[in-house]
Design a protein around this motif. Structure first.
Motif, PDB file in Angstrom:
ATOM      1  N   LYS A 103       0.861  -1.186   0.000  1.00  0.00           N
ATOM      2  CA  LYS A 103       0.000   0.000   0.000  1.00  0.00           C
ATOM      3  C   LYS A 103       0.892   1.228   0.000  1.00  0.00           C
ATOM      4  O   LYS A 103       2.033   1.168   0.462  1.00  0.00           O
ATOM      5  CB  LYS A 103      -0.880   0.065   1.263  1.00  0.00           C
ATOM      6  CG  LYS A 103      -1.671  -1.184   1.591  1.00  0.00           C
ATOM      7  CD  LYS A 103      -2.399  -0.992   2.924  1.00  0.00           C
ATOM      8  CE  LYS A 103      -2.827  -2.316   3.525  1.00  0.00           C
ATOM      9  NZ  LYS A 103      -3.505  -2.148   4.812  1.00  0.00           N
ATOM     10  N   VAL A 104       0.337   2.343  -0.462  1.00  0.00           N
ATOM     11  CA  VAL A 104       1.056   3.610  -0.361  1.00  0.00           C
ATOM     12  C   VAL A 104       0.243   4.562   0.504  1.00  0.00           C
ATOM     13  O   VAL A 104      -0.991   4.507   0.525  1.00  0.00           O
ATOM     14  CB  VAL A 104       1.318   4.257  -1.741  1.00  0.00           C
ATOM     15  CG1 VAL A 104       2.279   3.407  -2.552  1.00  0.00           C
ATOM     16  CG2 VAL A 104       0.026   4.501  -2.496  1.00  0.00           C
ATOM     17  N   SER A 105       0.947   5.412   1.207  1.00  0.00           N
ATOM     18  CA  SER A 105       0.314   6.398   2.073  1.00  0.00           C
ATOM     19  C   SER A 105       0.510   7.782   1.463  1.00  0.00           C
ATOM     20  O   SER A 105       1.643   8.220   1.250  1.00  0.00           O
ATOM     21  CB  SER A 105       0.965   6.315   3.459  1.00  0.00           C
ATOM     22  OG  SER A 105       0.551   7.382   4.260  1.00  0.00           O
ATOM     23  N   LEU A 106      -0.606   8.444   1.159  1.00  0.00           N
ATOM     24  CA  LEU A 106      -0.575   9.784   0.552  1.00  0.00           C
ATOM     25  C   LEU A 106      -0.976  10.801   1.603  1.00  0.00           C
ATOM     26  O   LEU A 106      -1.976  10.626   2.289  1.00  0.00           O
ATOM     27  CB  LEU A 106      -1.559   9.857  -0.625  1.00  0.00           C
ATOM     28  CG  LEU A 106      -1.441   8.777  -1.700  1.00  0.00           C
ATOM     29  CD1 LEU A 106      -2.552   8.928  -2.730  1.00  0.00           C
ATOM     30  CD2 LEU A 106      -0.078   8.833  -2.378  1.00  0.00           C
ATOM     31  N   ASN A 107      -0.219  11.891   1.706  1.00  0.00           N
ATOM     32  CA  ASN A 107      -0.528  12.900   2.712  1.00  0.00           C
ATOM     33  C   ASN A 107      -0.553  14.275   2.058  1.00  0.00           C
ATOM     34  O   ASN A 107      -1.568  14.689   1.498  1.00  0.00           O
ATOM     35  CB  ASN A 107       0.498  12.812   3.855  1.00  0.00           C
ATOM     36  CG  ASN A 107       0.128  13.651   5.058  1.00  0.00           C
ATOM     37  OD1 ASN A 107      -0.505  14.689   4.943  1.00  0.00           O
ATOM     38  ND2 ASN A 107       0.524  13.218   6.232  1.00  0.00           N
ATOM     39  N   SER A 108       0.571  15.000   2.075  1.00  0.00           N
ATOM     40  CA  SER A 108       0.620  16.359   1.513  1.00  0.00           C
ATOM     41  C   SER A 108       0.190  16.376   0.043  1.00  0.00           C
ATOM     42  O   SER A 108      -0.550  17.264  -0.395  1.00  0.00           O
ATOM     43  CB  SER A 108       2.036  16.927   1.633  1.00  0.00           C
ATOM     44  OG  SER A 108       2.453  16.944   2.982  1.00  0.00           O
ATOM     45  N   SER A 109       0.646  15.374  -0.731  1.00  0.00           N
ATOM     46  CA  SER A 109       0.359  15.354  -2.171  1.00  0.00           C
ATOM     47  C   SER A 109      -1.132  15.186  -2.446  1.00  0.00           C
ATOM     48  O   SER A 109      -1.658  15.714  -3.428  1.00  0.00           O
ATOM     49  CB  SER A 109       1.139  14.231  -2.845  1.00  0.00           C
ATOM     50  OG  SER A 109       0.785  12.987  -2.272  1.00  0.00           O
ATOM     51  N   ALA A 110      -1.842  14.442  -1.576  1.00  0.00           N
ATOM     52  CA  ALA A 110      -3.277  14.226  -1.779  1.00  0.00           C
ATOM     53  C   ALA A 110      -4.051  15.514  -1.546  1.00  0.00           C
ATOM     54  O   ALA A 110      -5.031  15.804  -2.247  1.00  0.00           O
ATOM     55  CB  ALA A 110      -3.776  13.132  -0.846  1.00  0.00           C
ATOM     56  N   LEU A 111      -3.614  16.318  -0.589  1.00  0.00           N
ATOM     57  CA  LEU A 111      -4.277  17.601  -0.340  1.00  0.00           C
ATOM     58  C   LEU A 111      -4.016  18.578  -1.482  1.00  0.00           C
ATOM     59  O   LEU A 111      -4.894  19.326  -1.889  1.00  0.00           O
ATOM     60  CB  LEU A 111      -3.797  18.204   0.979  1.00  0.00           C
ATOM     61  CG  LEU A 111      -4.586  17.695   2.183  1.00  0.00           C
ATOM     62  CD1 LEU A 111      -3.715  17.595   3.405  1.00  0.00           C
ATOM     63  CD2 LEU A 111      -5.794  18.589   2.456  1.00  0.00           C
ATOM     64  N   LYS A 112      -2.808  18.524  -2.008  1.00  0.00           N
ATOM     65  CA  LYS A 112      -2.433  19.411  -3.110  1.00  0.00           C
ATOM     66  C   LYS A 112      -3.163  19.006  -4.392  1.00  0.00           C
ATOM     67  O   LYS A 112      -3.591  19.847  -5.174  1.00  0.00           O
ATOM     68  CB  LYS A 112      -0.911  19.314  -3.309  1.00  0.00           C
ATOM     69  CG  LYS A 112      -0.336  20.359  -4.240  1.00  0.00           C
ATOM     70  CD  LYS A 112       1.184  20.228  -4.276  1.00  0.00           C
ATOM     71  CE  LYS A 112       1.780  21.072  -5.374  1.00  0.00           C
ATOM     72  NZ  LYS A 112       3.222  20.836  -5.511  1.00  0.00           N
ATOM     73  N   ASN A 113      -3.299  17.686  -4.585  1.00  0.00           N
ATOM     74  CA  ASN A 113      -3.931  17.159  -5.791  1.00  0.00           C
ATOM     75  C   ASN A 113      -4.838  15.982  -5.418  1.00  0.00           C
ATOM     76  O   ASN A 113      -4.448  14.818  -5.538  1.00  0.00           O
ATOM     77  CB  ASN A 113      -2.837  16.715  -6.781  1.00  0.00           C
ATOM     78  CG  ASN A 113      -3.418  15.995  -7.985  1.00  0.00           C
ATOM     79  OD1 ASN A 113      -4.580  16.162  -8.317  1.00  0.00           O
ATOM     80  ND2 ASN A 113      -2.606  15.168  -8.636  1.00  0.00           N
ATOM     81  N   PRO A 114      -6.080  16.282  -4.961  1.00  0.00           N
ATOM     82  CA  PRO A 114      -6.981  15.218  -4.509  1.00  0.00           C
ATOM     83  C   PRO A 114      -7.283  14.167  -5.580  1.00  0.00           C
ATOM     84  O   PRO A 114      -7.616  13.026  -5.251  1.00  0.00           O
ATOM     85  CB  PRO A 114      -8.250  15.974  -4.099  1.00  0.00           C
ATOM     86  CG  PRO A 114      -7.787  17.372  -3.807  1.00  0.00           C
ATOM     87  CD  PRO A 114      -6.675  17.626  -4.765  1.00  0.00           C
ATOM     88  N   ASP A 115      -7.117  14.541  -6.855  1.00  0.00           N
ATOM     89  CA  ASP A 115      -7.342  13.573  -7.937  1.00  0.00           C
ATOM     90  C   ASP A 115      -6.386  12.390  -7.857  1.00  0.00           C
ATOM     91  O   ASP A 115      -6.670  11.324  -8.405  1.00  0.00           O
ATOM     92  CB  ASP A 115      -7.191  14.245  -9.311  1.00  0.00           C
ATOM     93  CG  ASP A 115      -8.463  14.961  -9.733  1.00  0.00           C
ATOM     94  OD1 ASP A 115      -9.519  14.674  -9.129  1.00  0.00           O
ATOM     95  OD2 ASP A 115      -8.403  15.803 -10.646  1.00  0.00           O
ATOM     96  N   LEU A 116      -5.249  12.583  -7.183  1.00  0.00           N
ATOM     97  CA  LEU A 116      -4.290  11.489  -7.036  1.00  0.00           C
ATOM     98  C   LEU A 116      -4.937  10.307  -6.292  1.00  0.00           C
ATOM     99  O   LEU A 116      -4.653   9.146  -6.599  1.00  0.00           O
ATOM    100  CB  LEU A 116      -3.047  11.989  -6.291  1.00  0.00           C
ATOM    101  CG  LEU A 116      -1.862  11.025  -6.198  1.00  0.00           C
ATOM    102  CD1 LEU A 116      -1.348  10.627  -7.586  1.00  0.00           C
ATOM    103  CD2 LEU A 116      -0.723  11.652  -5.392  1.00  0.00           C
ATOM    104  N   ILE A 117      -5.806  10.616  -5.322  1.00  0.00           N
ATOM    105  CA  ILE A 117      -6.524   9.551  -4.593  1.00  0.00           C
ATOM    106  C   ILE A 117      -7.434   8.808  -5.570  1.00  0.00           C
ATOM    107  O   ILE A 117      -7.409   7.579  -5.669  1.00  0.00           O
ATOM    108  CB  ILE A 117      -7.376  10.122  -3.433  1.00  0.00           C
ATOM    109  CG1 ILE A 117      -6.533  10.958  -2.476  1.00  0.00           C
ATOM    110  CG2 ILE A 117      -8.099   8.997  -2.687  1.00  0.00           C
ATOM    111  CD1 ILE A 117      -7.361  11.739  -1.447  1.00  0.00           C
TER     112      ILE A 117
END
Length: 256
Positions: A103-117
């Motif tokens: 699994k990968v854990s997304l933090n700052s990048s997900a807030l910057k680009n929610p489409d990544l989720i």
């Protein structure tokens, strides 16, 4: 099957800086806690359910998580491995999964680009996408705000709102760290856990504040599906199998 009927998970967290495991209090005052490969191997042998591996300065230093280290750790552990830190594209996710993490854990990048989720869940499956949220109570005491960049930047985003959006976008789990409790060993933020557990329908991993077996029991009784901890395991204050026997004796379903 409802998330309540699944076995609760114990997840040691390895915060990595400059290739070493480190641990601090309230995100500062970091101390060395060992070699990541040796620490991960020990947890694998001691009965941890999963391991989370966070490259805590990757975002700040604008670089990717070290793939070589992930490969080396993945060779040594036979339980699910989650990796986070500086992951900002589908290519990064692919490379990490390819290197052996589950699994990968997304933090700052997900807030910057929610489409990544959304895109990550579509391409690799929701089970691969963990959204990590670092949250701090508002100064007026009402609710919590989300922070990024290792707890340095206040986004002003409401915790509950962001947890719900992450869930709607396809995240498979939320890793929730209370910045107020992190490293204090005074217990998890139970109010926060209850609020987010009732707001989302996906597994919730509690992080920040574990100091005793009782704290971990309380996290499970207040909505957590997994408990993540670092210093109590790194410094062998609590042994994982002892903890699981304690939880089992208190009616919590765990894998022994």
């Amino acid at each position: 099957m409802s998330k309540d009927t699944l076995a609760k998970r114990i997840i040691p967290c390895l915060d990595i800086k400059n290739g070493r495991v480190v641990k601090g209090v309230n995100f500062v005052g970091l101390q060395d806690a060992g070699n990541p490969i040796e620490v991960a191997r020990r947890y694998n042998d001691e009965g941890a359910d999963e391991i989370t591996f966070l490259d805590i300065t990757a975002t700040l230093e604008a670089r990717n998580t070290t793939l070589a280290m992930v490969r080396n750790v993945a060779k040594e552990v036979f339980i699910p491995l989650t990796v986070g830190g500086g992951i900002s594209s589908l290519e990064h996710i692919y490379d990490l999964l390819n290197a052996g993490c589950d699994k990968v854990s997304l933090n700052s990048s997900a807030l910057k680009n929610p489409d990544l989720i959304t895109q990550g869940a579509k391409r690799f499956g929701s089970q691969c996408i963990v959204v990590a949220i670092d949250a701090k109570r508002r100064t007026n005491g009402k609710g919590w705000e989300v922070y990024t960049h290792g707890g340095r930047n206040n986004t002003g985003v409401d915790l509950e709102q962001w947890a719900k959006e992450s869930c709607e976008r396809g995240a498979g789990e939320i890793l929730l760290t209370s910045m107020d409790c992190d490293g204090t060993k005074a217990g998890y933020d139970l109010e926060q856990l209850r609020a987010i557990s009732s707001a989302v329908g996906i597994p919730l991993i509690a992080s920040g504040g574990a100091g005793s077996k009782e704290h971990i029991l309380q996290a499970f009784l207040n909505g957590a599906d997994a408990a993540l901890a670092a210093s109590i395991f790194h410094y062998q204050e609590i042994h994982i199998m002892d903890l699981k026997q304690y939880l089992k004796a208190h009616g919590i379903a765990v894998r022994i």
